[in-house]
Design an enzyme around this catalytic site. Structure first.
Site, PDB file in Angstrom:
ATOM      1  N   ASP A 344       0.788  -1.236  -0.232  1.00 47.17           N
ATOM      2  CA  ASP A 344      -0.158  -0.014  -0.030  1.00 47.17           C
ATOM      3  C   ASP A 344       0.699   0.936  -0.243  1.00 47.17           C
ATOM      4  O   ASP A 344       2.133   0.771   0.361  1.00 47.17           O
ATOM      5  CB  ASP A 344      -0.917   0.128   1.332  1.00 47.17           C
ATOM      6  CG  ASP A 344      -0.298  -0.304   2.741  1.00 47.17           C
ATOM      7  OD1 ASP A 344       0.711  -0.531   3.104  1.00 47.17           O
ATOM      8  OD2 ASP A 344      -0.238   0.838   3.619  1.00 47.17           O
ATOM      9  N   GLU A 345       0.364   2.498  -0.258  1.00 48.70           N
ATOM     10  CA  GLU A 345       0.849   3.449  -0.418  1.00 48.70           C
ATOM     11  C   GLU A 345       2.117   4.331  -0.524  1.00 48.70           C
ATOM     12  O   GLU A 345       3.724   4.141   0.162  1.00 48.70           O
ATOM     13  CB  GLU A 345       0.842   4.388   1.257  1.00 48.70           C
ATOM     14  CG  GLU A 345      -0.492   4.165   1.243  1.00 48.70           C
ATOM     15  CD  GLU A 345      -1.468   4.808   3.475  1.00 48.70           C
ATOM     16  OE1 GLU A 345      -1.982   5.846   3.380  1.00 48.70           O
ATOM     17  OE2 GLU A 345      -0.501   3.837   3.562  1.00 48.70           O
ATOM     18  N   ALA A 346       2.728   3.628  -1.916  1.00 49.63           N
ATOM     19  CA  ALA A 346       4.139   3.344  -2.304  1.00 49.63           C
ATOM     20  C   ALA A 346       4.405   4.349  -3.608  1.00 49.63           C
ATOM     21  O   ALA A 346       3.459   4.150  -4.553  1.00 49.63           O
ATOM     22  CB  ALA A 346       4.300   1.977  -2.912  1.00 49.63           C
TER      23      ALA A 346
END
Length: 777
Positions: A344-346
C-alpha cells in the site's frame, strides 16, 4: 415457558426445552459473545466443585492442550485442582472433551451440552473443543476470570445445549507495532482476548517507516539502526510546523520472542500473520541499508506520520536479494500459510526518476510504474509460493495488475475487495469505513488525540463482510473480515485496549454469528454483562458516552436551543453540567432535553448505576450566532462550481495555492472531476450558495484528507491537515439570498472522500453536490 424467553427465541433463534421442574435458565444466564448459532436453554445447572474432573476422549497433543488450557482457566478463581483423565464417555461431575467426527459444520464447529450431572463438549477437531471451552467460560460467573481465589462464589453453569459454528473462516484483528512498540507480555494479552471471542487471526504489522520491529540475523543493522528513531512527532501529523520530542524511541522483537508469541497463539488456535511492508513504508530499512533505495540516501528512520517517497528500488537486484533473505527468516519463525507483504501507499516518484527502475520497465516490457509495482509484488509472490506460502496485500496491489494467487485485504472501502472477488481472488474485508479501530469513537474533543474519522460501536456491529454487489459464487471468495489498529497516536497498551474494546467484541459477532440472527439491542444487553468480565481481566475498554439526538459536535442557536441526550446502555443514567465544570455522579440528572440560552458548553457523562463508574465526558460547545448577510448585487451563472486542480503532496490546503493549477473548469455533479492522475492532489471549488429562507443552518464538511470552507470570504469550517475521514460541523444563521463559498480539499495518498451536508432550520439534512451551487458571472 416465559414470554420474554419466547420473544428471544423468535428474534435470535434461541429455543427452550421444558424440564421436569420450574427452574429454567433465563436469557441473562445464556449471555455469550459471539452469539451462538443455536442455543437451547434447559432446566437445572451444573456445579463445579473440588471433585470435578476433566475427561478427554483422546490423548493427542492438541486435545490434551485444550484440557490443560481449561484447567488453567478454571483453577485460579475457584481454587480447585482439575485433573485430566482419558475416557470413552462422560461421567457424573465431569467436563468431557470429546472428538466426534459426526459433528458437522465449518472448521471450529462444536456442540456444548450442560446438564445437572456433566458438561459435554463435542467437536470433530480440537479447535472446536477450544471454542466450546470459550462458551462454557462465558456461562460461568464473570469472576472465573480472576487470577486469585474468589470465595463465596457458586460456580454454577446453567443447563443448555449449544450447536455452533463460525460463519467466516477468517476472523482477524491487526496491531501496528511499527509506529509504537508493545512488549511481548501485552501481545499475549491481546491474543488471549482474541481467543475469548473466538477470533483466529492475529495480523502483526512489524515494519514501517518509523521502525523495523523484527530481528533478522542476516541483516543486523535492522536491529541496530532501523528499529530506532531519534524522536517522535508532537501533535497531529496534519499540523505544521512539525515539532518533535527529540527522545530516542525504539524496540524490536528477537526471533526467540517472536517464536514465543507464535507458539502462545497456536495453543489458542490463532494464526499469527506477519507483515513485512514492500515496496513502500520502507524508510526505516533504507536507513539501515541505503543501497536498497533509488537515490542511495542518506535516509533516516522517520519521526512523523504519513506517506513518504523513498521506497525500495525496483530496478536494483540487491533489493530482491535482501527481501528474499528477510522472508526466509520470517518463514522460519512464522508457520502461517499467509505472509502479508503490504503493497500500500507506495509513491512512484523515485521510480519515475530512477534510471535502474526505468531500465527494468523497458526490459520487462512494462507500461508504467504501476505495472512495475505489479512486477515487484508478483516476483515476491513467486518466491513465497516456491516455499509453500501465499501472499496477502492491501488493495493497492490491484493497481497495474494483480499477482496471480494473491489474497486482497480491502481497506479503502469495499471496492478493491469487490473487484478482486470478481476476478476470482480471495478477499479479506477490512474497510476503513467500518473496521478501522484507530478512528474516534465519539466527539474528537472528548477523546485522546487520534488520526481522525468516526467509528461508533453500532457501525462496527452493522457491518456484513459480503457486499451485495457480488454473486453467490463470487461471495465465496470473501474469507472474512479484520479490524485494524494503526498506532501513530496510540502510544500505550492501555490506549490500545481503549481503541479496540468493545469494538472488537462487536466484530467477533459480525464474523461468527449469522447476519439474520444479529440484533444490536440484544448484543448491548449481553455486552453489559460482558463488561464485568473485561473489568476483571483489567481491559481498559471505552465506555459509551451520552449521545446527542442529532449527531453533532457543536450546536448553534439564535435565541435558545434544546439538546436531547440518550444512551443505548441499560442500567445507566446521564449526568450533566452547563457551567463548564466536569460532571460527576452527583451532577444534575438528565431527565428531558436540556434548554441552553447562552454560549457555553454542555458536558455529560454516562454513569453505571450498579457501580458508580463513569464514562469519559461528552462536550458539546453551544454558540449563540448572529445572522450573516447575503451578498448584494451579484449575478449567478450556471449550476455548478468552478474548480482548480493541483498536483502534489500538500500537508495543508493552503499550500496548493503556492503553485499554478494543472487544470481548471466547472464541475456540476460529483465533487471530484475526472482530471485526477496523481495519488496526491488538491482542489479548490468556488461558487454561490443559494439560501431559500432565513434561519439557523448547520453545515457538515467531511473529508479524507484535509478540507476548509469559506463563507463570504471568511473562514467557516476548518477540517484541515492530513487525516482519515472525519467530519467538522459548524452553525450559521443565514438570510435568504446568495452566499460566496470557497472549499479547499487535499488528498495525501490512498482513498479519498469529500462530502458536504446542510441541516436546515426544520432539522432536515441534505447532501449538497456542485449542482446545488451556481457559478459566479
Amino acid at each position: 415457558m416465559k414470554k420474554g424467553l419466547l420473544t428471544l427465541s423468535m428474534a435470535l433463534g434461541i429455543t427452550l426445552f421444558a424440564g421436569c421442574n420450574s427452574q429454567k435458565a433465563t436469557k441473562d444466564d445464556l449471555s455469550i459473545i459471539p452469539l451462538p448459532v443455536e442455543m437451547t436453554a434447559g432446566t437445572g445447572e451444573f456445579k463445579l466443585n473440588g471433585d470435578t474432573k476433566i475427561l478427554t476422549s483422546s490423548d493427542n497433543e492438541e486435545v490434551l492442550g485444550v484440557a490443560g488450557y481449561l484447567s488453567e482457566l478454571l483453577s485460579p478463581a475457584t481454587g480447585f485442582a482439575f485433573t485430566t483423565e482419558l475416557a470413552t464417555e462422560a461421567a457424573k461431575n465431569t467436563i468431557f472433551l470429546k472428538l466426534n467426527p459426526e459433528i458437522s459444520g465449518e472448521t471450529g464447529a462444536y456442540h456444548l451440552t450442560v446438564s445437572d450431572d456433566q458438561v459435554i463438549i463435542e467437536a470433530p477437531e480440537s479447535i472446536g473443543l477450544f471454542y466450546g471451552v470459550q462458551s462454557l467460560r462465558q456461562l460461568l460467573p464473570a469472576e472465573i476470570e480472576s487470577s486469585t481465589v474468589q470465595n463465596g462464589i457458586s460456580w454454577n453453569v446453567p443447563a443448555a445445549e449449544i450447536k455452533d459454528e463460525p460463519q467466516f473462516q477468517y476472523r482477524g484483528l491487526h496491531l501496528d507495532v511499527g509506529r509504537h512498540f508493545f512488549p511481548v507480555s501485552f501481545i499475549k494479552k491481546y491474543i488471549d482476548l482474541l481467543a475469548m471471542h473466538k477470533m483466529n487471526k492475529f495480523h502483526w504489522h512489524l515494519t514501517e517507516d518509523q521502525g523495523w520491529r523484527l530481528e533478522i540475523k542476516k541483516y543486523p543493522k535492522l536491529q541496530e539502526i532501523a528499529s530506532q528513531r531519534e524522536g517522535t512527532l508532537i501533535g497531529h501529523g496534519g499540523e505544521t510546523p512539525f515539532e518533535y520530542d527529540n527522545k530516542p524511541y525504539g524496540g524490536y522483537y528477537t526471533q526467540e520472542e517472536a517464536r514465543e508469541v507464535v507458539a502462545y497463539a497456536a495453543e489458542r488456535f490463532i494464526t499469527v500473520i506477519p507483515e513485512i511492508e514492500m515496496p513502500g513504508h520502507a524508510t526505516a530499512a533504507l536507513a539501515a541499508y541505503p543501497e536498497l533505495g533509488c537515490t542511495g540516501g542518506p535516509y533516516e528512520v522517520i519521526k512523523r506520520w504519513g506517506v513518504f517517497p523513498d521506497i525500495y528500488c525496483a530496478g536494483e537486484e540487491k533489493t530482491f536479494e535482501f527481501l528474499e533473505n528477510v522472508l526466509l527468516e520470517v518463514m522460519d519463525i512464522f508457520p502461517s500459510e499467509y505472509i502479508h507483504i503490504g503493497g500500500d501507499e507506495a509513491p512512484k516518484d523515485r521510480w519515475e526518476e530512477c534510471p535502474k527502475c526505468q531500465a527494468r520497465i523497458r526490459r520487462e516490457g512494462l507500461k508504467n510504474e504501476h505495472e512495475l509495482q505489479s512486477y515487484f509484488i508478483t516476483r515476491m509472490e513467486k518466491f513465497l509460493n516456491k516455499h509453500g506460502r501465499q501472499i496477502i496485500g492491501w488493495d493497492e496491489i490491484l493497481e497495474g495488475g494483480l499477482a496471480p494467487g494473491a489474497t486482497v485485504m480491502s481497506w479503502r472501502g469495499e471496492a478493491g475487495g469487490i473487484e478482486a472477488a470478481k476476478m476470482g481472488h480471495d478477499v479479506i474485508m477490512t474497510p476503513n469505513s467500518h473496521l478501522y479501530l484507530d478512528y474516534y469513537q465519539t466527539d474528537p474533543e472528548n477523546e485522546p488525540l487520534g488520526i481522525g474519522g468516526y467509528l461508533p460501536l453500532e457501525k462496527v456491529y452493522s457491518y456484513h463482510p459480503v457486499p451485495e454487489a457480488l454473486t453467490d459464487e463470487e461471495a465465496k471468495h470473501i474469507l472474512g473480515a479484520q479490524g485494524n489498529l494503526w498506532t501513530e497516536y496510540v502510544k500505550t497498551a492501555d490506549h490500545v485496549e481503549y481503541m479496540v474494546y468493545p469494538r472488537a467484541v462487536a466484530l467477533s459477532e459480525v464474523v461468527w454469528t449469522p447476519k439474520e440472527q444479529r440484533d444490536y439491542s440484544n448484543f448491548l444487553s449481553r455486552l453489559e454483562k460482558h463488561y464485568k468480565r473485561l473489568d476483571i481481566l483489567d481491559v481498559n475498554y471505552f465506555y459509551e458516552v451520552p449521545k446527542p439526538s442529532s449527531n453533532t459536535a457543536k450546536a448553534g442557536f439564535l435565541e435558545s436551543t434544546q439538546i436531547a441526550l440518550s444512551t443505548p446502555l441499560k442500567n445507566t443514567e446521564i449526568r450533566y453540567t452547563l457551567d463548564g465544570s466536569e460532571p460527576t455522579a452527583e451532577s444534575a440528572l438528565y431527565t428531558k432535553p436540556v434548554t441552553v440560552d447562552k454560549t457555553g458548553v454542555l458536558k455529560a457523562i454516562t454513569v453505571k448505576t450498579s457501580t458508580g463508574e463513569i464514562s469519559k465526558t461528552l462536550e458539546i460547545p453551544v454558540t449563540k450566532v448572529a445572522y450573516t448577510a447575503p451578498i448584494e448585487n451579484i449575478t449567478p451563472g450556471e449550476n455548478g462550481l468552478t474548480y482548480s486542480y493541483y498536483e502534489g503532496f500538500f500537508r495543508t490546503v493552503k499550500q496548493m495555492e503556492e503553485q499554478q493549477p494543472e487544470n481548471t473548469g466547472i464541475v456540476t455533479s460529483k465533487w471530484i472531476p475526472e482530471v485526477v492522475n496523481s495519488a496526491s492532489f488538491g482542489f479548490t471549488f468556488s461558487g454561490l450558495l443559494p439560501v431559500e429562507k432565513n434561519g439557523l443552518y448547520h453545515f457538515h464538511l467531511s473529508s479524507d484528507d484535509g478540507s476548509k470552507m469559506y463563507l463570504n470570504e471568511q473562514e467557516f469550517i476548518d477540517n484541515d491537515g492530513l487525516h482519515s475521514n472525519q467530519t467538522v460541523i459548524e452553525p450559521a444563521a443565514l438570510k435568504k439570498g446568495l452566499y460566496k463559498v470557497k472549499i479547499y480539499f487535499t488528498e495525501g495518498g490512498g482513498g479519498y472522500n469529500l462530502n458536504l451536508k446542510r441541516q436546515s432550520p426544520d432539522g432536515s439534512v441534505k447532501e449538497l453536490t456542485p449542482a446545488d451551487f451556481f457559478t459566479e458571472k
